[in-house]
Design an enzyme around this catalytic site. Sequence first.
Site, short mmCIF file in Angstrom:
data_model
loop_
_atom_site.label_atom_id
_atom_site.label_comp_id
_atom_site.label_asym_id
_atom_site.label_seq_id
_atom_site.Cartn_x
_atom_site.Cartn_y
_atom_site.Cartn_z
N HIS A 110 41.95 38.46 32.69
CA HIS A 110 43.78 38.95 32.50
C HIS A 110 44.39 37.60 33.67
CE1 HIS A 110 43.49 41.79 36.02
NE2 HIS A 110 43.31 40.67 36.43
N HIS A 111 42.73 37.18 33.91
CA HIS A 111 43.31 35.87 35.19
C HIS A 111 42.86 34.12 33.76
CE1 HIS A 111 43.12 38.21 38.55
NE2 HIS A 111 41.97 38.52 38.46
N HIS A 130 41.94 27.18 52.47
CA HIS A 130 43.32 28.46 52.99
C HIS A 130 42.64 29.25 52.43
CE1 HIS A 130 46.32 30.59 53.66
NE2 HIS A 130 46.93 30.78 52.76
N GLU A 171 36.97 41.22 43.15
CA GLU A 171 36.83 40.42 44.97
C GLU A 171 38.19 41.65 45.07
OE1 GLU A 171 34.96 38.91 47.18
OE2 GLU A 171 36.11 38.37 48.26
N HIS A 193 37.59 39.02 39.80
CA HIS A 193 38.47 40.09 39.61
C HIS A 193 37.92 41.70 40.61
CE1 HIS A 193 42.25 42.03 39.08
NE2 HIS A 193 41.70 42.98 38.80
N ARG A 225 52.00 25.81 40.84
CA ARG A 225 52.12 26.51 42.14
C ARG A 225 50.45 25.22 42.76
NH1 ARG A 225 46.77 31.03 40.80
NH2 ARG A 225 46.14 30.33 43.24
N ASP A 250 24.08 54.85 64.62
CA ASP A 250 24.36 53.74 64.75
C ASP A 250 24.04 53.32 62.91
OD1 ASP A 250 24.63 51.12 64.76
OD2 ASP A 250 23.69 50.94 66.83
N SER A 258 44.91 55.73 54.11
CA SER A 258 45.02 57.20 53.96
C SER A 258 44.54 58.10 55.24
CB SER A 258 43.60 57.36 52.54
OG SER A 258 44.09 56.93 51.59
N TYR A 284 39.49 43.49 44.34
CA TYR A 284 39.78 45.58 44.65
C TYR A 284 38.77 45.44 45.59
CZ TYR A 284 42.63 46.18 40.80
OH TYR A 284 43.54 46.38 39.53
N TRP A 319 40.68 27.07 45.46
CA TRP A 319 39.36 28.57 46.42
C TRP A 319 39.23 29.15 44.86
CZ3 TRP A 319 38.86 33.83 46.10
CH2 TRP A 319 38.94 33.96 44.88
N THR A 347 45.88 53.38 40.34
CA THR A 347 46.72 52.92 41.78
C THR A 347 47.63 53.20 41.69
OG1 THR A 347 46.15 50.82 41.02
CG2 THR A 347 47.23 50.46 42.91
N LYS A 407 47.95 56.80 43.77
CA LYS A 407 47.53 57.02 45.09
C LYS A 407 48.73 56.66 45.87
CE LYS A 407 43.06 54.85 45.53
NZ LYS A 407 42.12 56.15 47.03
N SER A 465 25.50 37.41 53.70
CA SER A 465 26.58 37.54 54.49
C SER A 465 27.12 39.10 53.81
CB SER A 465 27.24 37.04 55.39
OG SER A 465 27.68 38.16 56.17
N SER A 466 27.51 39.06 53.70
CA SER A 466 28.43 40.06 52.26
C SER A 466 27.29 40.59 51.69
CB SER A 466 29.35 39.49 51.24
OG SER A 466 30.42 39.21 51.74
#
Lengths: 101, 377, 531
Positions: C308-309, C82, C261, C259, C456, C111, C274, C263, C147, C334, C337, C175-176
């Site tokens: 921080h994770h 998931h 990722e 991390h 979790r 293009d 925006s 963002y 994950w 943040t 914004k 791909s990314s």
Amino acid sequence: MSAQQNTKPDHVKLIKKLVFTVVFMFGFGFALVPLYDVFCDITGLNGKTSNSAASQSQVVDVDRLVTVEFIAHTQGRLPWTFEPEIKRIKVHPGEHHEVNF
Amino acid sequence: MTAKQLSWLVPTAVFANSAMADDMRLNLTKGVTDISSSVYDLHMIIFYICCVIAILVFGVMFYSMLHHRKSKGVTPANFHESTKVEIIWTAVPFIILIGMAFPATKTLIEMEDTSDADLTVQVTGSQWKWHYKYFDHDLEYYSLLATAPQQIANEREKSENYLLEVDRPLVIPVGKKVRFLITSDDVIHSWWVPEFAVKKDANPGFINESWTRVNEPGIYRGQCAELCGKDHGFMPIVVIAKEQGDFDAWMKQEVEMARIAKEEEQKLLAMNMSYDELMKVGEKAYIANCAACHQVSGEGIPGVFPALKGSKIAIEDLGAHIDIVVNGKPGSAMQGYGKQLGLKDLAAIVTYERNAWGNNTGDAVQAAQINAYLTSQ
Amino acid sequence: MSSIENSATDHHDDHEHHGAPKGIMRWILTTNHKDIGSLYLLFSLLMFFIGGAMAMVIRAELFQPGLQIVEPNFFNQMTTVHGLIMVFGAVMPAFVGLANWMVPMMIGAPDMALPRMNNWSFWILPFAFLILLMSLFMEGGGPAFGWTFYAPLSTTYSGDSTAFFVFSVHIMGISSIMGAINVIVTIFNLRAPGMTFMKMPLFVWTWLITAFLLIAVMPVLAGAVTMVLTDKYFATSFFSAAGGGDPVLFQHIFWFFGHPEVYIMILPAFGIISQIVPTFSRKPLFGYSSMVYATASIAILSFMVWAHHMFTTGMPLAGELFFMYFTMLISVPTGVKVFNWVATMWRGALTFEVPMMFSIAFIVLFTIGGLSGLMLAITPADFQYHDTYFVVAHFHYVLVTGAIFSIMAGAYYWLPKWTGHMFDEGLAKLHFWLSLVSVNVLFFPMHFVGLAGMPRRIPDYATQFADFNAIISIGGFAFGLSQLLFVAVVYKCIKGGEKATDQVWEGAEGLEWEVPSPAPYHTFETPPTIK
């Protein structure tokens, strides 16, 4: 179309730079492994100590008392026991002691 | 929006099951240590700060949504920057954060100070149980989930402390600084007791430190907090905090019982248990220790945990069978049970595995055989 | 390299002035940015439902205490896959799809710069996910280590499918990276004359910064999975203490990718919001340049907060303090914004069409997710929150009501431009309100169960969490079903509907609103002039 014709060489140059960045970062990922070791070595974190004996000061500092604790742990699946004979010892910095496991 | 949601949720939740409503907690626990209560205070301060920020920001926004609508015939303004305002709303949050960092830093420094402990316990996680070893006492034991599998399978009513009960809890004295040395035998686990505000990862090959000083006697429950494989949800932690006197008495009794058990085991070496008795003991011990992976049916989980039913090890060479049960298999999830279980259980498990599920070897393995194997190493 | 150069060179020669070719080959061989954008978007929608179906399995199992529907090993596969599908299959491709469609149109380019690579970067993606999904049917099942695939659970203790997982992540990464290179080259080289950097729409800006993040961190992820692969199959010991490695090192490498990722999945969302908020406020975006600087500083700070994770891994005090301070710091840009969006709305002339409704919901709910993130930054409190449902609530608020809501907002905003038809507004509003209510029923109570102590990634839980979990599951099913309405709206809109004007929305400004609706197959073949 002519405006874009002019930009073609730019494409190649930019792509080369970007691909280099990708390769560099892939390498950097692996470089983190030794970098992490180096960082831990320098700071002494994570229990990584250098394998060479530290140079010894011969002066015994009797004013300070340092407690050194010993702990050993073997994973359950290993068929031996490995434990320190004494669990903790108070020493003055500079003193010589031998501890057996 | 969320406030509306909340007011709707709470009554539903209460009426959904009024019998359980008493236990229901919405907030972090205050816990039973000085540290856990300062963590709670930190949590509440930052929570209130967040609420104030949210109310201010959303207040302005909702005001704008109500009064600055096109349907009210307003003409839009055209301003799109204001250095003054922008500096203010960069600086103000910054100042709030600095204010927040002070108490957080202070608490963190206290939490990390593991020096001068009165008692040290080594906590070792493995799939899926905890092991406790008292540093200055001759006592160590495993602590396993005590909830019956029938409760998990919904065949029996769930007990009060469903999934939060163990066979042998950790016991510590109150009012003393207890240090935990936390490590693991296989994957990463995390030892967490909310009431102590202690959560520390158990990393294989490394030792982490943490500590607590419990203020009130009681039973405190926690769970493993790092995904550690299939039964991650089934390795709870129970800690009983006792007065020093009670703790000492308990310790004396436990050490004595461990000694007696060892003596019993020596006597056992001279005895031969009957096949039926071995199978009976074996089935029980197998379900408690082996069935999580190899399954009650002995069929394992294909591709993850090998089947014992009809397996080569379980029907052919007895020595190899004893070896894998006692020492485990390095580089796999198979643990060594030589240090976890007594000779009687080991013998019974090997017997059971060699005869259950149609493995019918007819072998009855005795404690003495296991002991001979252990001592020959 | 040579093939890339060729595709860039050849492109203009076979670039004929025709409409869309017909048949399946159009989609397989297409090098048109609009076709590829559509493919990305449809693919991500499909993945959204597959990943969502797995979430339904998870919520069904957690509806009541006890094990009812799936056994724990399969439950772990569901949470793992998931997560992987939603992150790499739903959110990221959706943003790439939006970039493909909108970036060339917003900067006046004909293009994407590298159209054939564009085709490749899409078409390898289905195979990556096919491999991942097929591994679920292997003996022993698919990946079951979360994950985040922490070693050694993903190395010594993982199932046989790990090799397929690694292979699949590699393809997703390639791909990314190709997509990101394409976006950067397009934005750098194909801007219409007069389109300076500081005139670019914010969606283009946020995507440019996101593309740089992708280039910087996807290779690190590739390195991490490669190390997992060699640790498991080739007896290296990067992460095994027995061989001199360190399992915590894995977490450092993973979160060094992980991390930024986070963002990558939210910066384009900021860009979309925006674009939309000024349109329906009929007022220019407040603080355009501070928005750009805030985005850039978030991107830079994202490289300094990864640990921080990992507060509970036993980091030294100095490390904990460093990462706590920097994490708190990230809330400043943040916050800027959010304040800018609110200031944009202030004294505007607001109307509340569906894209705006999703945007307002985004601002409120993303801010809630951001504030719980601030709480998580406080290290001592994080020891209590870490790996509980509080964290699950936090990241679903930023990813579902953040990233996904912004994608919905963007889809509704640009759908008339893509199809040439207005969508069924009634149905879309129903979709919005059902989503809004159910998503909060789904994720808000997770804060409470988390604080009350539910870890979790567990398939079964103590009875005191039962009531809330039942509510959460009901919210989950309702949210899942509501998304079918979105499919209905999109389908109806493609098939027909009221003709959309070129500008579509009254207050819309920008190059994409100057081309006809639907946008013709080729746009801006002669670059527009920017005022």
